[in-house]
Design an enzyme around this catalytic site. Structure first.
Site, short mmCIF file in Angstrom:
data_model
loop_
_atom_site.label_atom_id
_atom_site.label_comp_id
_atom_site.label_asym_id
_atom_site.label_seq_id
_atom_site.Cartn_x
_atom_site.Cartn_y
_atom_site.Cartn_z
N LYS A 66 -16.17 -39.70 0.45
CA LYS A 66 -15.30 -40.84 0.73
C LYS A 66 -15.94 -41.84 1.69
O LYS A 66 -15.87 -43.05 1.47
CB LYS A 66 -13.96 -40.34 1.28
CG LYS A 66 -13.13 -39.58 0.26
CD LYS A 66 -11.86 -39.00 0.87
CE LYS A 66 -11.06 -38.23 -0.19
NZ LYS A 66 -9.84 -37.61 0.37
N ASP B 127 -15.75 -33.33 0.60
CA ASP B 127 -14.95 -34.42 0.04
C ASP B 127 -14.97 -35.64 0.97
O ASP B 127 -15.06 -36.78 0.51
CB ASP B 127 -13.52 -33.94 -0.20
CG ASP B 127 -12.74 -34.87 -1.11
OD1 ASP B 127 -13.27 -35.22 -2.18
OD2 ASP B 127 -11.61 -35.25 -0.75
N GLY C 47 -2.20 -35.35 -2.65
CA GLY C 47 -1.01 -34.99 -3.42
C GLY C 47 -0.98 -35.70 -4.76
O GLY C 47 -1.41 -36.86 -4.88
#
Length: 818
Positions: free
Chosen positions: A685, A681, A799
């Site tokens: 990014k 991940d 989140g």
């Protein structure tokens, strides 16, 4: 003195006629002096009569069934109105004789197999003659002094059957003579008239309105009231613009423009006789008689907006005459329009560029072939020489017009119009504006007609509140959180930010649901689960495109690798995108560039702010630095909330495997934590940030230093916990080594000198990463301006709540742009 007119929809059945009669009786009672009441045919009678004549002219005996239906409709109304009274027998006998005459006429058409325009006018006259007679008899029954008046006795025309021209001098004299001798309320047949010699003619489209206008003008009435099934002239067609509302006051000129461009409440010929004598017109609703409706006069009234109404003409074609041979040549326009006029071709719109290189005009498609032949014949020599090009013909178009006398006093109206259309991906094919600035018209593709009307209606009438239409795929943790935030913030956005975000469609892996008026977010789960439509992304995107709503935004809340395949199609359809899904922006570089260019080309927004840092303003900060002229030297970041949590909690009291296990239980890591620990991940990014910084980079160019021992990489998912415990000694030795030097371990992605890499680094207190805590992300920008003290963005980087908030903020940003 008042002249009233009631349309067919106001006379659809006996209850409607009773309602109309109550209006008339109340006016008589209150001394409003309705001298004449003009009526159209009942309901759909005119259509029925037209079809009867057409069938009989083709030798089709089924016209008799339609004739029986016509009789039954009128006799049923008669029975329900008169309800056994003595007047019923006489009225029945009169109508029976009238219908027998109609049957004989249709029989004649059947025998000769031809319905000439002259015969058609006579056939159509039976509609108004029947309705006016019934209403006159019913008003007499109610005690209202009234008489039936066949307008053929007072309106004289030429013999242009189907659209006869009125002899105003003769007609006005006949009307004045008749009303001087007859003081009762005259119930007048609308639409029909007579030529000299007595042949029946009709006044064409909107003929009943015109009848009322002629009587009003002849008698110098105080006002003319047109009663219909809507509450006046609306700002737009309510069938296409749901938020259309009544225009309280209009000038005659505005009403003419609105009617020319499709507003069917009133027709242009109606206005001219009344405008000449400055007689005001009221447009009223039979089904809501207390509504004020629309008042039309020579005075504009108090109105502070530039635009009064928006209208459209559907299904037109645009023909363009162009070529170097037109430049500077006098009389070209005269030749063009003379040739069209000789062929009786009605021109809807004309536009010509200042270069004189081309002239475009819009007409009805039914006249296209005849128009082309006429123009090609007129300019045949120029076309043969090549100085004029072959005619350019564009079909499946619509004309959209904004109308208002105040436009001449307000600068920037045309710019606002074109900007609103352009921001929604609607191309103006042609533009026309008169010097009076009463009307600005644009030609658009027919598929964009409804969308254009809604876009412009919002821009000019509802500009205080902008509506954003969301189409959302993915209602898991992020999607559910976003929907709750939208619901909780709904009133604030509407009251304080003048923004209404309407969720039009939702989809998960099982179901999808659409509601053009907006899904109720208080029970969206029930709406989605109870939908009859199985989830199908191809169908979802097709339906989203077909709805063609203004200010549309597609929201992809998933990590699904298949959904980005639809981004091209969505952006080409002028629909903006907001997504936390990193697949599209971190895959092939050419595709990343293509999507951004596609968004720019179609004047929409491709938003992926939440691809990096969830709700943190990372990408926007980077863009602002670059756009303002700063130069990026280095980007460093802890870009994973799960890795941040693991290394922030890995200390002398907590082993590495325990920190990984705790992160998993909190939902920070994937079910297989190696996806996080291997930097999959994070790699995406830093790649996205590199591309946003202007670098050409593929995923294979990012070097990732894998931190897990080989036995952890090879372990099955069931074996992994034991393998991670086995690796505790390895990581503890790394931690102790760093600790002895006063440093802490951090998994840092770095972009510098055109290279990108991800490594486990030991940082000292001079590094901002040293003080990271919890699951925070931190991104450090070192630039020319921020060289000595780098710019730091820090906060929760994972989140559902913060990611949803980031998507929410991006939607609002898109709303402010479009």
């Amino acid at each position: 003195m008042q002249i009233l007119k009631f349309g067919g929809s106001s006379l659809a059945d006996s209850q409607c006629i009773k309602r109309v009669s109550d209006v008339i009786r109340d006016k008589v009672k209150h001394g409003d002096n309705p001298a004449a009441v003009v009526v159209s045919a009942i309901g759909k009678s005119t259509d029925l009569l037209t079809e009867m004549a057409n069938r009989s002219s083709k030798g089709d005996e089924s016209y008799l069934k339609l004739l029986t239906k016509f009789r039954d409709v009128h006799f049923t109304i008669l029975s329900e109105l008169f309800d056994g009274s003595d007047a019923y027998k006489d009225s029945y006998a009169h109508l029976s004789e009238t219908f027998d005459t109609l049957e004989d006429l249709l029989r004649g058409i059947f025998l000769v197999l031809e319905a000439s325009p002259r015969s058609m006018d006579y056939v159509l006259s039976f509609g108004e003659r029947s309705s006016a007679y019934i209403i006159s008899q019913y008003l007499t029954l109610l005690g209202v002094e009234s008489d039936f008046l066949d307008a053929r006795h007072i309106i004289t025309t030429n013999k242009n059957f189907g659209n006869a021209q009125v002899d105003l001098d003769v007609t006005y004299r006949k009307i004045q003579d008749h009303f001087t001798e007859n003081k009762s309320v005259q119930i007048v047949t609308g639409f029909i008239s007579a030529a000299k010699g007595g042949l029946t003619t009709t006044l064409g489209r909107g003929g009943s309105d015109y009848t009322a206008a002629l009587i009003g003008a002849a008698l110098d009435a105080d006002q003319v009231e047109i009663w219909t099934d809507v509450s006046g002239v609306l700002t737009a067609d309510p069938r296409k613009v749901r938020k259309a509302f009544t225009i309280e006051r209009m000038t005659y000129a505005e009403a003419v423009e609105m009617s020319h461009f499709g507003a069917k409440v009133i027709y242009p010929p109606t206005i001219h006789p009344l405008m000449e004598k400055d007689i005001p017109i009221y447009i009223k609703n039979t089904f809501d008689p207390d509504h004020d409706g629309t008042f039309i006069s020579s005075l504009p009234g108090d109105y502070d907006k530039a635009v009064k109404g928006i209208s459209s003409i559907s299904n037109i074609c645009l023909i363009t005459l162009q070529g170097s041979g037109l430049f500077g040549v006098p009389g070209v326009a005269a030749r063009l329009f003379r040739s069209l006029a000789e062929a009786n071709i009605n021109i809807i719109l004309i536009t010509q560029g200042s270069s004189e290189h081309s002239i475009s005009f819009a007409i009805q498609p039914s006249q296209m072939r005849k128009a082309c032949k006429r123009v090609e014949r007129e300019f045949s020599s120029e076309i043969e020489r090549g100085s004029v090009e072959p005619l350019k013909i564009e079909t499946d178009l619509s004309v959209i017009a904004i109308i208002g006398e105040n436009m001449r006093y307000v600068p920037g109206v045309a710019g606002k119009m074109l900007t609103a259309l352009g921001n929604n991906g609607i191309n103006a094919i042609a533009i026309a504006q008169g010097s009076s600035e009463l009307n600005i018209s644009v030609v658009v593709n027919a598929e964009n007609e409804s969308k254009s009307l809604n876009v412009l209606h919002q821009a000019f009438f509802l500009s205080d509140t902008k509506v954003i239409n969301l189409f959302m795929v993915g209602v898991g943790l992020i999607g559910s959180a976003l929907l709750k935030q939208l619901q909780d913030q709904k009133e604030f956005l509407k009251d304080k930010r003048f923004l209404e975000i309407r969720v039009v469609a939702l989809a998960n892996t099982r179901k999808m649901v659409f509601d053009e008026d907006g899904i109720n977010l208080q029970n969206w789960k029930e709406s989605l689960s109870g939908s009859d439509d199985d989830s199908n992304l191809t169908v979802f995107v097709s339906k989203m495109k077909a709805l063609n709503l203004p200010n549309s935004v597609f929201v992809d809340n998933t990590a699904n690798s298949e959904i980005p395949d639809f981004y091209n199609e969505i952006l080409r359809s002028s629909i903006s995108i907001s997504t936390p899904n990193k697949i599209a922006t971190s895959s092939d570089f050419d595709q990343y560039i293509h999507l951004n260019k596609l968004a720019s080309k179609n004047n929409v927004y491709f938003g992926f702010e939440t691809n990096v840092g969830a709700g943190l303003p990372v990408i926007s900060t980077l863009r602002n630095l670059i756009d303002s002229g700063d130069r990026v030297i280095k980007i460093e970041g802890v870009l994973s909330g799960s890795l941040s949590y693991i290394f922030n909690h890995f200390d002398e009291n907590t082993t590495f495997s325990e920190a990984v296990d705790a992160a998993g239980k909190l939902g920070y890591t994937e079910p297989d934590p190696r996806i996080d620990l291997n930097g999959v991940d994070v790699k995406r990014k830093i790649l996205i940030l590199a591309r946003e910084a202007g670098m050409v980079m593929e995923g294979s160019d990012v070097e990732v230093n894998n931190i897990l021992p080989a036995y952890c990489q090879k372990a099955s998912l069931e074996e992994l916990p034991a393998a991670l415990k086995r690796a505790d000694d390895h990581f503890e030795s790394l931690r102790q080594e760093a600790s002895l030097k006063g440093k802490k371990l951090r998994m840092i992605a770095k972009l510098e000198n055109g290279a990108a890499g991800i490594n486990l680094e030991a940082v000292d207190p001079s590094s901002p990463f040293y003080f990271l805590s919890g699951s925070d992300n931190m991104i450090v920008f070192t630039t020319e301006r921020y060289r000595d003290r780098p710019l730091v963005v820090q906060g929760p980087g994972a989140g559902a709540e913060v990611t949803a908030a980031g998507v929410f903020a991006e939607i609002i940003h898109i709303g402010n742009l479009i």
